[in-house]
Design a protein around this motif. Structure first.
Motif, PDB file in Angstrom:
ATOM      1  N   ASN A  33      38.889  52.503   7.537  1.00 46.21           N
ATOM      2  CA  ASN A  33      40.298  51.781   7.794  1.00 46.21           C
ATOM      3  C   ASN A  33      40.735  50.322   7.810  1.00 46.21           C
ATOM      4  N   LYS A  37      43.330  48.675   5.047  1.00 43.39           N
ATOM      5  CA  LYS A  37      44.178  47.729   5.433  1.00 43.39           C
ATOM      6  C   LYS A  37      44.199  46.555   4.852  1.00 43.39           C
ATOM      7  N   GLN A  41      47.308  45.464   2.137  1.00 42.24           N
ATOM      8  CA  GLN A  41      47.978  43.922   2.562  1.00 42.24           C
ATOM      9  C   GLN A  41      47.656  43.278   1.118  1.00 42.24           C
ATOM     10  N   GLN A 119      60.924  46.699   4.055  1.00 46.55           N
ATOM     11  CA  GLN A 119      60.412  47.877   4.910  1.00 46.55           C
ATOM     12  C   GLN A 119      59.565  47.365   6.101  1.00 46.55           C
ATOM     13  N   LEU A 120      58.867  46.336   5.597  1.00 48.44           N
ATOM     14  CA  LEU A 120      57.540  46.061   6.549  1.00 48.44           C
ATOM     15  C   LEU A 120      58.252  45.667   7.964  1.00 48.44           C
ATOM     16  N   HIS A 122      60.450  47.009   9.572  1.00 50.38           N
ATOM     17  CA  HIS A 122      60.653  48.086  10.108  1.00 50.38           C
ATOM     18  C   HIS A 122      59.658  49.052  10.314  1.00 50.38           C
ATOM     19  N   TYR A 123      58.632  49.201   9.521  1.00 54.52           N
ATOM     20  CA  TYR A 123      57.585  50.146   9.668  1.00 54.52           C
ATOM     21  C   TYR A 123      56.206  49.321   9.349  1.00 54.52           C
ATOM     22  N   ASP A 124      55.112  50.033   9.901  1.00 54.05           N
ATOM     23  CA  ASP A 124      53.828  49.471  10.149  1.00 54.05           C
ATOM     24  C   ASP A 124      53.233  49.691   8.403  1.00 54.05           C
ATOM     25  N   LEU A 125      52.445  48.810   8.322  1.00 54.78           N
ATOM     26  CA  LEU A 125      51.891  48.854   6.662  1.00 54.78           C
ATOM     27  C   LEU A 125      51.296  50.157   6.563  1.00 54.78           C
ATOM     28  N   GLU A 126      50.609  50.862   7.393  1.00 50.77           N
ATOM     29  CA  GLU A 126      49.957  52.096   7.203  1.00 50.77           C
ATOM     30  C   GLU A 126      50.677  53.169   7.617  1.00 50.77           C
ATOM     31  N   SER A 127      51.804  53.197   7.893  1.00 50.97           N
ATOM     32  CA  SER A 127      52.873  54.227   8.350  1.00 50.97           C
ATOM     33  C   SER A 127      53.109  55.106   7.192  1.00 50.97           C
ATOM     34  N   LEU A 130      55.634  53.730   4.601  1.00 51.73           N
ATOM     35  CA  LEU A 130      55.052  52.597   3.803  1.00 51.73           C
ATOM     36  C   LEU A 130      54.257  53.276   2.686  1.00 51.73           C
TER      37      LEU A 130
END
Length: 213
Positions: A33, A37, A41, A119-120, A122-127, A130
């Motif tokens: 993980n 990330k 990123q 979008q980042l 409002h949402y987490d990178l690993e959501s 996304l």
């Protein structure tokens, strides 16, 4: 022109990191993980001040990729997992050449990646949101360039739509590193004639890191 093997090795480690993550996802449905990330990123900084900045300004973020790079360059196996890693790595390099020769695809790619930034907020990178957005960029912009990368692994794992999205998002991250690799002077000829330079540089970078905890 004198090649900067430090930057070339970092960028190639970025490609190898994505290749290895794709392999883990395809066989196990999960992957390292922290490395994932870092790879995802790397998509977001399109005007970095340095090659290392793309990977969070920390060589240790590429430990997984550097170790994979050594495995890819030191293997002569034409089958099994090491051959798979080599195939993914080379396939990303081939696709990058198709991308760099296609102005329209490059423009579309930068526009779509700029949307990810919004979008980042409002949402987490690993959501899932996304992951799905990054996967659709890969499907819409990169896949049509061909030839498609055939991902092999466990059929039951690869039928999972979340795993499919993660694999495509990770391949997109691999393309980011492949573009960077070309920008800093990387080329296919080095894989044939400068393997020792790349291997020695990767070993040097790894040796300078503090041990993994």
């Amino acid at each position: 022109m004198v090649k900067n093997y430090y930057d070339i090795t970092l960028a190639m480690a970025g490609i190898c990191q994505s290749a290895h993550l794709v392999q883990q996802l395809a066989h196990q449905g999960q992957c390292d993980n922290d490395s994932l990330k870092v790879s995802l990123q790397s998509l977001l900084d399109l005007n970095p001040p340095s090659t290392l900045a793309v990977y969070g300004n920390n060589e240790a973020n590429l430990r997984f990729g550097l170790e994979t790079l050594l495995a890819v360059l030191n293997t002569s196996s034409r089958e099994g997992l090491s051959a798979e890693l080599t195939r993914y790595t080379l396939s990303l390099m081939v696709l990058e050449r198709k991308l760099s020769g296609n102005r329209q695809a490059l423009d579309t790619l930068s526009q779509r990646i700029a949307q990810l930034d919004r979008q980042l907020a409002h949402y987490d990178l690993e959501s899932d949101t996304l992951m799905s957005a990054m996967a659709s960029i890969y499907v819409d912009v990169i896949s049509p360039l061909g030839p498609r990368i055939q991902v092999t692994g466990s059929p039951s794992v690869l039928q999972n739509s979340q795993v499919q999205s993660k694999v495509r998002a990770t391949l997109l991250a691999g393309m980011r590193s492949a573009v960077l690799w070309r920008q800093v002077g990387g080329g296919r000829l080095q894989l044939m004639f400068s393997r020792n330079r790349l291997v020695n540089e990767a070993k040097r970078i790894l040796a300078n890191m503090s041990p993994a905890l």
